[in-house]
Write a protein that holds these residues in place. Sequence first.
Motif, PDB file in Angstrom:
ATOM      1  N   VAL A 187      -7.732   6.291  -1.635  1.00 36.12           N
ATOM      2  CA  VAL A 187      -7.650   4.761  -1.493  1.00 36.12           C
ATOM      3  C   VAL A 187      -6.683   4.228  -0.942  1.00 36.12           C
ATOM      4  N   HIS A 188      -5.546   4.389  -1.411  1.00 35.38           N
ATOM      5  CA  HIS A 188      -4.188   3.808  -0.798  1.00 35.38           C
ATOM      6  C   HIS A 188      -3.617   4.414   0.452  1.00 35.38           C
ATOM      7  N   THR A 189      -4.103   5.652   0.768  1.00 38.46           N
ATOM      8  CA  THR A 189      -3.695   6.280   2.070  1.00 38.46           C
ATOM      9  C   THR A 189      -4.540   5.332   3.201  1.00 38.46           C
ATOM     10  N   LYS A 190      -5.987   5.283   2.909  1.00 44.38           N
ATOM     11  CA  LYS A 190      -6.706   4.569   3.816  1.00 44.38           C
ATOM     12  C   LYS A 190      -6.477   3.204   4.016  1.00 44.38           C
ATOM     13  N   ASN A 191      -6.037   2.471   2.926  1.00 39.92           N
ATOM     14  CA  ASN A 191      -5.633   1.252   2.893  1.00 39.92           C
ATOM     15  C   ASN A 191      -4.453   0.946   3.604  1.00 39.92           C
ATOM     16  N   ALA A 192      -3.365   2.069   3.478  1.00 41.98           N
ATOM     17  CA  ALA A 192      -2.045   1.786   4.149  1.00 41.98           C
ATOM     18  C   ALA A 192      -2.579   2.024   5.700  1.00 41.98           C
ATOM     19  N   LYS A 193      -3.033   2.863   5.934  1.00 40.61           N
ATOM     20  CA  LYS A 193      -3.423   2.932   7.470  1.00 40.61           C
ATOM     21  C   LYS A 193      -4.285   1.887   7.942  1.00 40.61           C
TER      22      LYS A 193
ATOM     23  N   GLU B 163       3.502   8.928   9.845  1.00 32.69           N
ATOM     24  CA  GLU B 163       4.706   9.429   9.797  1.00 32.69           C
ATOM     25  C   GLU B 163       5.184   8.487   8.267  1.00 32.69           C
ATOM     26  N   GLU B 164       5.118   7.323   8.215  1.00 30.50           N
ATOM     27  CA  GLU B 164       5.306   6.359   7.055  1.00 30.50           C
ATOM     28  C   GLU B 164       4.884   7.150   5.776  1.00 30.50           C
ATOM     29  N   VAL B 165       3.508   7.459   5.909  1.00 33.12           N
ATOM     30  CA  VAL B 165       2.650   8.108   4.755  1.00 33.12           C
ATOM     31  C   VAL B 165       3.360   9.242   4.442  1.00 33.12           C
ATOM     32  N   ALA B 166       3.717  10.162   5.334  1.00 29.38           N
ATOM     33  CA  ALA B 166       4.367  11.346   5.139  1.00 29.38           C
ATOM     34  C   ALA B 166       5.481  11.165   4.359  1.00 29.38           C
ATOM     35  N   GLU B 167       6.497  10.162   4.880  1.00 31.65           N
ATOM     36  CA  GLU B 167       7.790   9.791   4.396  1.00 31.65           C
ATOM     37  C   GLU B 167       7.691   9.369   2.771  1.00 31.65           C
ATOM     38  N   VAL B 168       6.462   8.708   2.512  1.00 30.89           N
ATOM     39  CA  VAL B 168       6.365   8.123   1.131  1.00 30.89           C
ATOM     40  C   VAL B 168       6.152   9.241   0.292  1.00 30.89           C
ATOM     41  N   VAL B 169       5.375  10.171   0.814  1.00 29.67           N
ATOM     42  CA  VAL B 169       5.025  11.169  -0.142  1.00 29.67           C
ATOM     43  C   VAL B 169       6.223  12.019  -0.547  1.00 29.67           C
TER      44      VAL B 169
ATOM     45  N   GLU C 221       0.825  -1.123  -0.102  1.00 28.26           N
ATOM     46  CA  GLU C 221       0.146  -0.069  -0.004  1.00 28.26           C
ATOM     47  C   GLU C 221       0.990   1.415  -0.099  1.00 28.26           C
ATOM     48  N   LEU C 222       1.966   1.276   0.834  1.00 24.87           N
ATOM     49  CA  LEU C 222       2.959   2.378   0.473  1.00 24.87           C
ATOM     50  C   LEU C 222       3.678   2.705  -0.648  1.00 24.87           C
ATOM     51  N   ILE C 223       3.693   1.474  -1.377  1.00 27.09           N
ATOM     52  CA  ILE C 223       4.327   1.505  -2.782  1.00 27.09           C
ATOM     53  C   ILE C 223       3.523   2.189  -3.472  1.00 27.09           C
ATOM     54  N   ALA C 224       1.977   1.507  -3.585  1.00 28.79           N
ATOM     55  CA  ALA C 224       0.828   2.160  -4.261  1.00 28.79           C
ATOM     56  C   ALA C 224       0.872   3.602  -3.828  1.00 28.79           C
ATOM     57  N   LEU C 225       0.686   3.974  -2.860  1.00 30.78           N
ATOM     58  CA  LEU C 225       0.605   5.368  -2.587  1.00 30.78           C
ATOM     59  C   LEU C 225       1.661   6.331  -2.955  1.00 30.78           C
ATOM     60  N   ALA C 226       2.987   5.971  -3.062  1.00 32.11           N
ATOM     61  CA  ALA C 226       4.120   6.591  -3.555  1.00 32.11           C
ATOM     62  C   ALA C 226       3.869   6.592  -5.328  1.00 32.11           C
ATOM     63  N   VAL C 227       3.427   5.736  -5.789  1.00 33.37           N
ATOM     64  CA  VAL C 227       3.036   5.596  -7.081  1.00 33.37           C
ATOM     65  C   VAL C 227       2.111   6.785  -7.498  1.00 33.37           C
ATOM     66  N   ALA C 228       0.889   6.629  -6.849  1.00 33.60           N
ATOM     67  CA  ALA C 228      -0.161   7.335  -6.871  1.00 33.60           C
ATOM     68  C   ALA C 228       0.120   8.935  -6.846  1.00 33.60           C
ATOM     69  N   HIS C 229       1.170   9.392  -6.157  1.00 33.98           N
ATOM     70  CA  HIS C 229       1.688  10.582  -5.966  1.00 33.98           C
ATOM     71  C   HIS C 229       2.373  11.078  -7.354  1.00 33.98           C
TER      72      HIS C 229
END
Length: 110
Positions: free
Chosen positions: A66-72, A79-85, A48-56
Amino acid sequence: MSEHYHDENDLKLLKEMSELAPEEFKAWLNLDRITGREDGKIPRKYRELIALAVAHTTQCVYCIEVHTKNAKRAGASKEEVAEVVFLAAALRAGGAAAHGTLAMKFYDKA
Protein backbone atom coordinates in the motif's frame (compact mmCIF):
# COMPACT_ATOMS: atom_id res chain seq x y z
CA MET A 1 -6.61 -22.70 -4.85
CA SER A 2 -3.64 -22.96 -2.52
CA GLU A 3 -3.39 -20.66 0.45
CA HIS A 4 -0.29 -18.61 1.03
CA TYR A 5 0.88 -15.95 3.41
CA HIS A 6 0.39 -12.84 1.27
CA ASP A 7 -2.87 -12.89 -0.61
CA GLU A 8 -4.32 -9.51 -1.58
CA ASN A 9 -7.80 -11.04 -1.30
CA ASP A 10 -7.23 -11.36 2.44
CA LEU A 11 -7.73 -7.61 2.70
CA LYS A 12 -11.37 -8.19 1.83
CA LEU A 13 -11.65 -9.79 5.28
CA LEU A 14 -11.26 -6.33 6.79
CA LYS A 15 -14.95 -5.77 6.03
CA GLU A 16 -15.85 -8.75 8.21
CA MET A 17 -13.49 -7.55 10.92
CA SER A 18 -15.13 -4.10 10.81
CA GLU A 19 -18.48 -5.75 11.48
CA LEU A 20 -17.12 -7.93 14.29
CA ALA A 21 -15.36 -5.08 16.10
CA PRO A 22 -16.82 -1.84 14.72
CA GLU A 23 -15.50 0.63 17.32
CA GLU A 24 -12.00 -0.82 17.28
CA PHE A 25 -12.01 -0.89 13.49
CA LYS A 26 -13.07 2.79 13.34
CA ALA A 27 -10.30 3.75 15.75
CA TRP A 28 -7.71 1.82 13.72
CA LEU A 29 -8.97 3.31 10.45
CA ASN A 30 -8.72 6.85 11.81
CA LEU A 31 -5.19 6.15 13.00
CA ASP A 32 -4.28 4.63 9.64
CA ARG A 33 -5.52 7.75 7.82
CA ILE A 34 -2.80 9.84 9.50
CA THR A 35 -0.37 8.75 6.80
CA GLY A 36 -2.45 10.16 3.97
CA ARG A 37 -3.11 13.59 5.48
CA GLU A 38 -2.56 16.48 3.14
CA ASP A 39 -2.75 19.19 5.81
CA GLY A 40 0.16 18.11 8.00
CA LYS A 41 3.54 19.81 8.25
CA ILE A 42 5.21 16.81 6.59
CA PRO A 43 4.38 16.61 2.87
CA ARG A 44 2.43 13.56 1.67
CA LYS A 45 5.37 12.06 -0.25
CA TYR A 46 7.53 12.02 2.86
CA ARG A 47 4.69 10.71 5.01
CA GLU A 48 4.38 7.76 2.64
CA LEU A 49 8.14 7.17 2.53
CA ILE A 50 8.25 7.18 6.34
CA ALA A 51 5.31 4.76 6.42
CA LEU A 52 7.10 2.56 3.91
CA ALA A 53 10.23 2.48 6.06
CA VAL A 54 8.19 1.58 9.12
CA ALA A 55 6.35 -1.10 7.14
CA HIS A 56 9.70 -2.69 6.36
CA THR A 57 10.73 -2.67 10.00
CA THR A 58 7.38 -4.16 11.10
CA GLN A 59 7.51 -6.49 8.06
CA CYS A 60 3.88 -5.98 7.11
CA VAL A 61 3.65 -7.11 3.49
CA TYR A 62 0.29 -5.42 3.03
CA CYS A 63 1.59 -2.10 4.35
CA ILE A 64 4.65 -2.39 2.12
CA GLU A 65 2.41 -2.80 -0.92
CA VAL A 66 0.00 0.00 0.00
CA HIS A 67 2.64 2.54 1.00
CA THR A 68 4.86 1.78 -2.02
CA LYS A 69 1.93 2.49 -4.34
CA ASN A 70 0.92 5.57 -2.32
CA ALA A 71 4.50 6.89 -2.30
CA LYS A 72 4.69 6.54 -6.08
CA ARG A 73 1.36 8.35 -6.48
CA ALA A 74 2.64 11.10 -4.17
CA GLY A 75 5.67 11.64 -6.41
CA ALA A 76 8.34 9.44 -4.84
CA SER A 77 10.88 8.07 -7.30
CA LYS A 78 11.89 4.43 -7.49
CA GLU A 79 15.32 5.52 -6.21
CA GLU A 80 13.72 7.11 -3.13
CA VAL A 81 11.77 3.91 -2.46
CA ALA A 82 14.95 1.83 -2.74
CA GLU A 83 16.81 4.23 -0.46
CA VAL A 84 14.11 4.15 2.21
CA VAL A 85 14.21 0.33 2.21
CA PHE A 86 17.91 0.42 3.05
CA LEU A 87 17.38 3.14 5.67
CA ALA A 88 14.86 0.83 7.34
CA ALA A 89 17.29 -2.08 7.09
CA ALA A 90 20.04 -0.02 8.68
CA LEU A 91 17.80 1.01 11.57
CA ARG A 92 16.63 -2.54 12.10
CA ALA A 93 20.24 -3.73 12.12
CA GLY A 94 21.12 -0.91 14.50
CA GLY A 95 18.41 -2.08 16.86
CA ALA A 96 19.81 -5.60 16.80
CA ALA A 97 23.31 -4.31 17.54
CA ALA A 98 22.06 -2.10 20.37
CA HIS A 99 20.13 -5.00 21.86
CA GLY A 100 23.31 -7.04 21.53
CA THR A 101 24.60 -5.10 24.50
CA LEU A 102 21.95 -6.92 26.54
CA ALA A 103 23.46 -10.23 25.47
CA MET A 104 26.84 -9.00 26.69
CA LYS A 105 25.36 -7.99 30.08
CA PHE A 106 23.49 -11.31 30.41
CA TYR A 107 26.62 -13.23 29.47
CA ASP A 108 28.66 -11.46 32.13
CA LYS A 109 25.99 -12.21 34.75
CA ALA A 110 25.64 -15.90 33.83
